[in-house]
Scaffold this motif. Sequence first.
Motif, PDB file in Angstrom:
ATOM      1  N   GLY A  75       9.804   0.768   4.211  1.00 29.54           N
ATOM      2  CA  GLY A  75       8.797   1.166   3.237  1.00 29.54           C
ATOM      3  C   GLY A  75       9.359   1.716   1.948  1.00 29.54           C
ATOM      4  N   VAL A  76      10.653   1.525   1.724  1.00 26.67           N
ATOM      5  CA  VAL A  76      11.299   2.047   0.524  1.00 26.67           C
ATOM      6  C   VAL A  76      11.305   0.971  -0.558  1.00 26.67           C
ATOM      7  CG1 VAL A  76      13.426   3.008  -0.441  1.00 26.67           C
ATOM      8  CG2 VAL A  76      12.783   3.522   1.921  1.00 26.67           C
ATOM      9  N   PRO A  77      10.706   1.247  -1.726  1.00 25.37           N
ATOM     10  CA  PRO A  77      10.796   0.281  -2.818  1.00 25.37           C
ATOM     11  C   PRO A  77      12.217   0.278  -3.383  1.00 25.37           C
ATOM     12  CG  PRO A  77       9.590   2.237  -3.515  1.00 25.37           C
ATOM     13  CD  PRO A  77       9.920   2.413  -2.072  1.00 25.37           C
ATOM     14  N   THR A  78      12.856  -0.881  -3.376  1.00 23.64           N
ATOM     15  CA  THR A  78      14.262  -0.951  -3.794  1.00 23.64           C
ATOM     16  C   THR A  78      14.490  -1.878  -4.976  1.00 23.64           C
ATOM     17  OG1 THR A  78      14.641  -2.679  -2.164  1.00 23.64           O
ATOM     18  CG2 THR A  78      15.146  -0.414  -1.490  1.00 23.64           C
ATOM     19  N   ARG A  79      13.460  -2.560  -5.432  1.00 23.73           N
ATOM     20  CA  ARG A  79      13.603  -3.478  -6.566  1.00 23.73           C
ATOM     21  C   ARG A  79      12.634  -3.065  -7.663  1.00 23.73           C
ATOM     22  NH1 ARG A  79      15.825  -8.726  -5.088  1.00 23.73           N
ATOM     23  NH2 ARG A  79      16.296  -8.742  -2.871  1.00 23.73           N
ATOM     24  N   CYS A  80      12.877  -3.534  -8.867  1.00 25.85           N
ATOM     25  CA  CYS A  80      11.987  -3.166  -9.977  1.00 25.85           C
ATOM     26  C   CYS A  80      10.587  -3.720  -9.770  1.00 25.85           C
ATOM     27  CB  CYS A  80      12.567  -3.618 -11.312  1.00 25.85           C
ATOM     28  SG  CYS A  80      12.748  -5.403 -11.464  1.00 25.85           S
ATOM     29  N   TYR A  81      10.412  -4.744  -8.962  1.00 26.99           N
ATOM     30  CA  TYR A  81       9.079  -5.286  -8.708  1.00 26.99           C
ATOM     31  C   TYR A  81       8.587  -4.970  -7.297  1.00 26.99           C
ATOM     32  CZ  TYR A  81      12.218  -9.041  -7.252  1.00 26.99           C
ATOM     33  OH  TYR A  81      13.246  -9.752  -6.704  1.00 26.99           O
ATOM     34  N   SER A  82       9.230  -4.016  -6.620  1.00 28.37           N
ATOM     35  CA  SER A  82       8.722  -3.539  -5.340  1.00 28.37           C
ATOM     36  C   SER A  82       7.493  -2.692  -5.615  1.00 28.37           C
ATOM     37  CB  SER A  82       9.764  -2.682  -4.622  1.00 28.37           C
ATOM     38  OG  SER A  82      10.845  -3.454  -4.191  1.00 28.37           O
ATOM     39  N   ALA A  83       6.376  -3.071  -5.060  1.00 30.79           N
ATOM     40  CA  ALA A  83       5.125  -2.343  -5.278  1.00 30.79           C
ATOM     41  C   ALA A  83       3.992  -3.181  -4.723  1.00 30.79           C
ATOM     42  CB  ALA A  83       4.887  -2.093  -6.770  1.00 30.79           C
ATOM     43  N   LEU A  84       2.776  -2.642  -4.839  1.00 28.06           N
ATOM     44  CA  LEU A  84       1.584  -3.444  -4.644  1.00 28.06           C
ATOM     45  C   LEU A  84       1.316  -4.092  -5.992  1.00 28.06           C
ATOM     46  CD1 LEU A  84      -1.020  -4.513  -3.398  1.00 28.06           C
ATOM     47  CD2 LEU A  84      -2.086  -2.339  -3.994  1.00 28.06           C
ATOM     48  N   ASN A  85       1.551  -5.367  -6.082  1.00 30.79           N
ATOM     49  CA  ASN A  85       1.352  -6.115  -7.315  1.00 30.79           C
ATOM     50  C   ASN A  85       0.102  -6.961  -7.169  1.00 30.79           C
ATOM     51  OD1 ASN A  85       3.959  -5.865  -9.108  1.00 30.79           O
ATOM     52  ND2 ASN A  85       4.576  -5.852  -6.976  1.00 30.79           N
ATOM     53  N   VAL A  86      -0.896  -6.672  -7.973  1.00 30.94           N
ATOM     54  CA  VAL A  86      -2.155  -7.389  -7.897  1.00 30.94           C
ATOM     55  C   VAL A  86      -2.220  -8.376  -9.050  1.00 30.94           C
ATOM     56  CG1 VAL A  86      -4.662  -7.173  -7.989  1.00 30.94           C
ATOM     57  CG2 VAL A  86      -3.305  -5.485  -6.747  1.00 30.94           C
ATOM     58  N   SER A  87      -2.590  -9.595  -8.743  1.00 31.71           N
ATOM     59  CA  SER A  87      -2.701 -10.641  -9.750  1.00 31.71           C
ATOM     60  C   SER A  87      -4.154 -10.815 -10.142  1.00 31.71           C
ATOM     61  CB  SER A  87      -2.145 -11.950  -9.184  1.00 31.71           C
ATOM     62  OG  SER A  87      -2.134 -12.932 -10.168  1.00 31.71           O
ATOM     63  N   GLU A  88      -4.453 -10.523 -11.407  1.00 30.89           N
ATOM     64  CA  GLU A  88      -5.819 -10.680 -11.911  1.00 30.89           C
ATOM     65  C   GLU A  88      -6.205 -12.152 -12.022  1.00 30.89           C
ATOM     66  OE1 GLU A  88      -7.906  -8.159 -12.414  1.00 30.89           O
ATOM     67  OE2 GLU A  88      -6.353  -6.732 -11.868  1.00 30.89           O
ATOM     68  N   ARG A  89      -5.249 -12.974 -12.478  1.00 29.93           N
ATOM     69  CA  ARG A  89      -5.468 -14.408 -12.584  1.00 29.93           C
ATOM     70  C   ARG A  89      -4.257 -15.093 -11.960  1.00 29.93           C
ATOM     71  NH1 ARG A  89      -6.455 -16.677 -18.147  1.00 29.93           N
ATOM     72  NH2 ARG A  89      -4.445 -15.717 -18.451  1.00 29.93           N
ATOM     73  N   PRO A  90      -4.309 -15.336 -10.651  1.00 25.89           N
ATOM     74  CA  PRO A  90      -3.147 -15.929  -9.977  1.00 25.89           C
ATOM     75  C   PRO A  90      -2.709 -17.214 -10.646  1.00 25.89           C
ATOM     76  CG  PRO A  90      -4.835 -15.290  -8.403  1.00 25.89           C
ATOM     77  CD  PRO A  90      -5.434 -15.141  -9.770  1.00 25.89           C
ATOM     78  N   PRO A  91      -1.418 -17.475 -10.755  1.00 24.49           N
ATOM     79  CA  PRO A  91      -0.304 -16.619 -10.339  1.00 24.49           C
ATOM     80  C   PRO A  91       0.246 -15.775 -11.480  1.00 24.49           C
ATOM     81  CG  PRO A  91       0.546 -18.772 -10.853  1.00 24.49           C
ATOM     82  CD  PRO A  91      -0.942 -18.814 -11.127  1.00 24.49           C
ATOM     83  N   VAL A  92      -0.490 -15.595 -12.563  1.00 25.66           N
ATOM     84  CA  VAL A  92      -0.002 -14.830 -13.715  1.00 25.66           C
ATOM     85  C   VAL A  92      -0.749 -13.508 -13.818  1.00 25.66           C
ATOM     86  CG1 VAL A  92       0.691 -16.892 -14.981  1.00 25.66           C
ATOM     87  CG2 VAL A  92      -1.616 -16.001 -15.263  1.00 25.66           C
TER      88      VAL A  92
END
Length: 154
Positions: A45-62
């Motif tokens: 459960g440790v975020p180890t990358r700059c994009y580790s997170a809950l990332n929500v896509s408003e308009r998949p995939p961008v």
Amino acid sequence: MPSLTPPASLPACTHTFGPGQARDPDLEVLLTDGLGSFSLSSVAGVPTRCYSALNVSERPPVERFAHLVAPLEVLTLPDGQERTLHALEIGPGTFEGGGLEVLTGVTLRDLLPEREQFWRGVQVRRRAFMPRGSGTVAYLYDVVSREAVTLTLG
């Protein structure tokens, strides 16, 4: 003629990591909702990358937005003693929070992480999953203790 109906329940595929393996930041788990949103962290459960997170896509995939890096978890005993259960990598091999020190293991059950921690007679298990099409990560906590304790999420 054989039945084409699947069995009522399939056995879970599990893989268990002991405390040493579970602390390895290179072992990662990716949860997705099937529509472009994802949650990424180490198995512990440790975020180890700059994009580790809950990332929500408003308009998949961008148009992805990081909404939650990791919950900040604090366990408080009746006598006021506190222990952080989270860990955040703030530099290579440098962590904030004491969550890794009390980590007893991680189980991947059907590729969904279940983190287990133990401190001063209290066992805390956190399961994480992402419901399909939700753009949400859900954390389910089980706390086992002989005394009333408080688990605070921030």
